[in-house]
Motif scaffolding. Sequence first.
Motif, short mmCIF file in Angstrom:
data_model
loop_
_atom_site.label_atom_id
_atom_site.label_comp_id
_atom_site.label_asym_id
_atom_site.label_seq_id
_atom_site.Cartn_x
_atom_site.Cartn_y
_atom_site.Cartn_z
N ASN A 160 7.98 -1.19 6.64
CA ASN A 160 8.11 -0.21 5.47
C ASN A 160 7.29 -0.61 4.49
O ASN A 160 6.84 0.25 3.56
CB ASN A 160 9.45 -0.07 5.37
CG ASN A 160 9.90 1.27 4.60
OD1 ASN A 160 9.20 2.20 4.65
ND2 ASN A 160 10.93 1.30 3.86
N GLN A 161 6.89 -1.80 4.15
CA GLN A 161 6.51 -2.04 2.85
C GLN A 161 4.82 -2.03 3.10
O GLN A 161 4.06 -3.12 3.27
CB GLN A 161 6.77 -3.52 2.27
CG GLN A 161 7.97 -3.78 2.04
CD GLN A 161 8.34 -4.99 1.04
OE1 GLN A 161 7.72 -6.04 1.57
NE2 GLN A 161 9.68 -4.81 0.36
N ALA A 162 4.37 -0.71 3.27
CA ALA A 162 2.89 -0.39 3.16
C ALA A 162 2.69 0.57 2.42
O ALA A 162 3.49 1.41 2.11
CB ALA A 162 2.61 -0.26 4.61
N LEU A 163 1.30 0.70 1.91
CA LEU A 163 0.83 1.83 0.89
C LEU A 163 0.43 3.09 1.84
O LEU A 163 -0.31 3.21 2.69
CB LEU A 163 -0.24 1.19 0.27
CG LEU A 163 0.09 0.02 -0.64
CD1 LEU A 163 -1.00 -0.29 -1.60
CD2 LEU A 163 1.18 0.47 -1.61
N MET A 164 1.07 4.24 1.26
CA MET A 164 0.78 5.45 1.63
C MET A 164 -0.14 6.39 0.87
O MET A 164 -0.86 7.26 1.17
CB MET A 164 2.09 6.02 2.10
CG MET A 164 2.89 5.31 3.23
SD MET A 164 4.51 6.16 3.42
CE MET A 164 4.12 7.83 4.20
N TYR A 165 -0.16 6.00 -0.41
CA TYR A 165 -0.73 6.69 -1.26
C TYR A 165 -1.76 6.00 -2.38
O TYR A 165 -3.07 6.15 -2.55
CB TYR A 165 0.02 7.83 -2.32
CG TYR A 165 -0.52 8.47 -3.43
CD1 TYR A 165 -1.76 9.52 -3.00
CD2 TYR A 165 -0.32 8.20 -4.79
CE1 TYR A 165 -2.27 10.07 -4.01
CE2 TYR A 165 -1.03 9.01 -5.63
CZ TYR A 165 -1.98 9.76 -5.65
OH TYR A 165 -2.57 10.49 -6.29
N PHE A 166 -1.07 4.91 -2.91
CA PHE A 166 -1.87 4.29 -4.16
C PHE A 166 -2.88 3.30 -3.33
O PHE A 166 -2.72 3.13 -2.40
CB PHE A 166 -0.81 3.22 -4.73
CG PHE A 166 0.07 3.87 -5.64
CD1 PHE A 166 -0.10 4.81 -6.44
CD2 PHE A 166 1.22 3.40 -5.66
CE1 PHE A 166 0.59 5.45 -7.59
CE2 PHE A 166 2.27 3.80 -6.57
CZ PHE A 166 1.87 4.89 -7.40
N ASN A 167 -3.81 2.89 -4.03
CA ASN A 167 -4.80 1.80 -3.60
C ASN A 167 -4.13 0.79 -4.00
O ASN A 167 -3.21 0.63 -4.81
CB ASN A 167 -6.17 1.99 -4.11
CG ASN A 167 -6.50 2.13 -5.65
OD1 ASN A 167 -5.65 1.53 -6.30
ND2 ASN A 167 -7.24 3.29 -6.17
N GLN A 168 -4.72 -0.32 -3.67
CA GLN A 168 -4.33 -1.91 -4.27
C GLN A 168 -3.98 -1.89 -5.63
O GLN A 168 -3.04 -2.53 -6.04
CB GLN A 168 -5.15 -2.92 -3.60
CG GLN A 168 -5.12 -3.15 -1.97
CD GLN A 168 -3.69 -3.40 -1.52
OE1 GLN A 168 -2.78 -4.33 -2.10
NE2 GLN A 168 -3.21 -3.22 -0.04
N ALA A 169 -4.98 -1.71 -6.34
CA ALA A 169 -5.24 -1.83 -7.75
C ALA A 169 -4.01 -0.88 -8.38
O ALA A 169 -3.37 -1.50 -9.41
CB ALA A 169 -6.55 -1.59 -8.33
N GLU A 170 -3.93 0.44 -8.07
CA GLU A 170 -3.04 1.33 -8.76
C GLU A 170 -1.56 0.45 -8.37
O GLU A 170 -0.59 0.69 -9.11
CB GLU A 170 -3.05 2.57 -8.24
CG GLU A 170 -4.23 3.38 -8.54
CD GLU A 170 -4.63 4.67 -7.62
OE1 GLU A 170 -5.33 5.49 -8.00
OE2 GLU A 170 -3.86 4.82 -6.42
N PHE A 171 -1.48 0.06 -7.05
CA PHE A 171 -0.05 -0.40 -6.64
C PHE A 171 0.20 -1.49 -7.76
O PHE A 171 1.37 -1.64 -7.99
CB PHE A 171 -0.02 -0.87 -5.23
CG PHE A 171 1.05 -1.44 -4.80
CD1 PHE A 171 2.37 -0.91 -4.25
CD2 PHE A 171 1.15 -3.00 -4.48
CE1 PHE A 171 3.41 -1.40 -3.93
CE2 PHE A 171 2.41 -3.48 -4.24
CZ PHE A 171 3.30 -2.79 -3.82
N ARG A 172 -0.44 -2.37 -7.95
CA ARG A 172 -0.27 -3.58 -8.68
C ARG A 172 0.14 -3.28 -10.04
O ARG A 172 1.12 -3.96 -10.86
CB ARG A 172 -1.50 -4.58 -8.78
CG ARG A 172 -1.84 -5.21 -7.33
CD ARG A 172 -0.74 -6.01 -6.66
NE ARG A 172 -0.90 -6.42 -5.22
CZ ARG A 172 0.03 -6.62 -4.20
NH1 ARG A 172 1.16 -6.61 -4.63
NH2 ARG A 172 -0.38 -6.94 -3.11
N THR A 173 -0.56 -2.40 -10.56
CA THR A 173 -0.49 -1.73 -11.86
C THR A 173 0.99 -1.07 -12.05
O THR A 173 1.83 -1.44 -12.96
CB THR A 173 -1.33 -0.82 -12.47
OG1 THR A 173 -2.65 -1.12 -12.38
CG2 THR A 173 -1.28 -0.33 -13.83
N ILE A 174 1.33 -0.54 -11.01
CA ILE A 174 2.96 0.28 -11.00
C ILE A 174 3.83 -0.96 -10.86
O ILE A 174 4.85 -1.06 -11.37
CB ILE A 174 2.84 1.29 -9.91
CG1 ILE A 174 1.92 2.64 -10.38
CG2 ILE A 174 4.36 1.84 -9.72
CD1 ILE A 174 2.42 3.24 -11.69
#
Length: 249
Positions: free
Chosen positions: A62-76
């Motif tokens: 369940n811990q996988a990205l569906m919308y963000f890219n990696q950089a956006e995810f780390r920022t959030i």
Amino acid sequence: MSEEKNNNQAEKENLSRRKFLRNSGIAVGGLAVGGVLGSVIPWNADTAEDTQQQQEETKNFNQALMYFNQAEFRTIEAATERIFPQDDNGPGARELGVAYYIDHQLAGAYGFNARDYMQPPFFHGEKEQGYQGRLNRREIYRIGIREMQNYSHQNYDTGFTELSEEDQDKVLTDFADEKVNITTISPGNFFQLMRSMTLEGVYSDPLYGGNKDMDGWKMRDYPGNQMNYTDIIEGEFKEIPPNSLRDHM
């Protein structure tokens, strides 16, 4: 000479037969089991320690990205951790998986504002009226993340994720207080949206990606998703361990 040769041949056949029986599962403890049952009986049984290690190494898909890219995810992930930081009471947003919750919500109908009226005309509303623009939530997040990075570089010469916790707090405070000059979105509305979704991720059912191991509920002594309280509704207050939707399967 011929007799000795025959004995050796018979011994080889017996060894070959025993090896076949052992590997195929036809004979177990004197029982002829064979077939499907024989094939599923483990010959080298795992120890309790091995089983525990396998469980610990099980991936959370369940811990996988569906919308963000990696950089956006780390920022959030960094921003939500400052909104709900780890302290003596328990884990923070990062450990609870809040960024995954936000990512998954934005990837679905909520991110597209599917249940909101999104047609023109668009007028500037009062603060109490909430968002009145044409952008959906996923678009607001993408712009907000980019502007957070731009603001961090302009004022601190580095990206948001590389800032100290104190400087990250300053950036988020400036967004919340509308001190950031952005024409495309309201920085205050973006911060309030991110704060609201952070709290949702902390306290929603783990099914949605956050509240890992129900630790958000445990910090509040919240019982989670209980079928009923008939067995404890009478009498003194009683703490009960939380249940998730998964526990009812």
